[in-house]
Design a protein around this motif. Sequence first.
Motif, PDB file in Angstrom:
ATOM      1  N   SER A  14      18.503  38.883 -79.008  1.00 27.04           N
ATOM      2  CA  SER A  14      19.315  37.660 -78.961  1.00 27.04           C
ATOM      3  C   SER A  14      19.104  36.800 -80.200  1.00 27.04           C
ATOM      4  N   ARG A  15      17.880  36.747 -80.710  1.00 30.35           N
ATOM      5  CA  ARG A  15      17.620  35.939 -81.908  1.00 30.35           C
ATOM      6  C   ARG A  15      18.298  36.555 -83.125  1.00 30.35           C
ATOM      7  N   ALA A  16      18.283  37.885 -83.217  1.00 28.30           N
ATOM      8  CA  ALA A  16      18.955  38.556 -84.337  1.00 28.30           C
ATOM      9  C   ALA A  16      20.456  38.265 -84.302  1.00 28.30           C
ATOM     10  N   GLU A  17      21.052  38.356 -83.118  1.00 27.74           N
ATOM     11  CA  GLU A  17      22.482  38.055 -82.992  1.00 27.74           C
ATOM     12  C   GLU A  17      22.761  36.600 -83.356  1.00 27.74           C
ATOM     13  N   PHE A  18      21.929  35.681 -82.880  1.00 19.55           N
ATOM     14  CA  PHE A  18      22.091  34.261 -83.182  1.00 19.55           C
ATOM     15  C   PHE A  18      22.002  34.015 -84.686  1.00 19.55           C
ATOM     16  N   ALA A  19      20.980  34.582 -85.318  1.00 23.45           N
ATOM     17  CA  ALA A  19      20.775  34.369 -86.753  1.00 23.45           C
ATOM     18  C   ALA A  19      21.916  34.965 -87.565  1.00 23.45           C
ATOM     19  N   ILE A  20      22.294  36.188 -87.245  1.00 24.76           N
ATOM     20  CA  ILE A  20      23.365  36.840 -87.998  1.00 24.76           C
ATOM     21  C   ILE A  20      24.666  36.072 -87.857  1.00 24.76           C
ATOM     22  N   ASN A  21      25.000  35.651 -86.642  1.00 26.18           N
ATOM     23  CA  ASN A  21      26.232  34.881 -86.446  1.00 26.18           C
ATOM     24  C   ASN A  21      26.190  33.567 -87.220  1.00 26.18           C
ATOM     25  N   GLY A  22      25.059  32.885 -87.179  1.00 24.47           N
ATOM     26  CA  GLY A  22      24.930  31.622 -87.907  1.00 24.47           C
ATOM     27  C   GLY A  22      25.036  31.815 -89.404  1.00 24.47           C
ATOM     28  N   ILE A  23      24.365  32.828 -89.922  1.00 26.19           N
ATOM     29  CA  ILE A  23      24.403  33.108 -91.364  1.00 26.19           C
ATOM     30  C   ILE A  23      25.824  33.469 -91.785  1.00 26.19           C
ATOM     31  N   ASN A  24      26.457  34.352 -91.027  1.00 30.27           N
ATOM     32  CA  ASN A  24      27.824  34.752 -91.362  1.00 30.27           C
ATOM     33  C   ASN A  24      28.797  33.588 -91.288  1.00 30.27           C
ATOM     34  N   ASN A  25      28.685  32.766 -90.252  1.00 30.75           N
ATOM     35  CA  ASN A  25      29.593  31.623 -90.119  1.00 30.75           C
ATOM     36  C   ASN A  25      29.402  30.614 -91.250  1.00 30.75           C
ATOM     37  N   THR A  26      28.147  30.357 -91.616  1.00 32.31           N
ATOM     38  CA  THR A  26      27.877  29.435 -92.722  1.00 32.31           C
ATOM     39  C   THR A  26      28.448  29.980 -94.018  1.00 32.31           C
ATOM     40  N   THR A  27      28.239  31.261 -94.274  1.00 30.65           N
ATOM     41  CA  THR A  27      28.765  31.881 -95.488  1.00 30.65           C
ATOM     42  C   THR A  27      30.290  31.820 -95.493  1.00 30.65           C
ATOM     43  N   LYS A  28      30.906  32.159 -94.380  1.00 35.06           N
ATOM     44  CA  LYS A  28      32.367  32.131 -94.280  1.00 35.06           C
ATOM     45  C   LYS A  28      32.909  30.737 -94.548  1.00 35.06           C
TER      46      LYS A  28
END
Length: 141
Positions: A14-28
């Motif tokens: 769950s933490r990996a999914e949370f981090a990846i989604n946050g990183i991707n959304n910020t980058t986008k």
Amino acid sequence: FNGDTEAIADFIKSRAEFAINGINNTTKETLLSSLSEGLDAGEGIDGLAERVASIFDEAVGFRSERIARTEVSAASNFGAVEAYEQAGIEKMEWLVVAPQDEDCLSNAGEVREIGEDFPSGDNQPPVHPNCICSVIPVVEE
């Protein structure tokens, strides 16, 4: 300490999914905003490419360090809380470490049952990117 529990496996996923989604959304969001500014300014391919490169250059420096620090904080606090629970400890205290923000300060010195939310609404650190606060066990005699 049993490091092979379902709770730990669930946390990692769950933490990996949370981090990846946050990183991707910020980058986008950052890319979209910067490219929109460039287009509004009439920049061509070279100017827009420079904008993209600068965003990813930032990811290699400060941003990657911030992500690593935040994720290490999340993992170490989760591991600590898991160890407290396995040891039969029922309460923990929020220890604020710089950099501080308002949410961190609202939790400073607060004692809660494990799993109970602190004043910020979080049940353990990190509260924000770069947060390196910790929770420490409270052992009652």
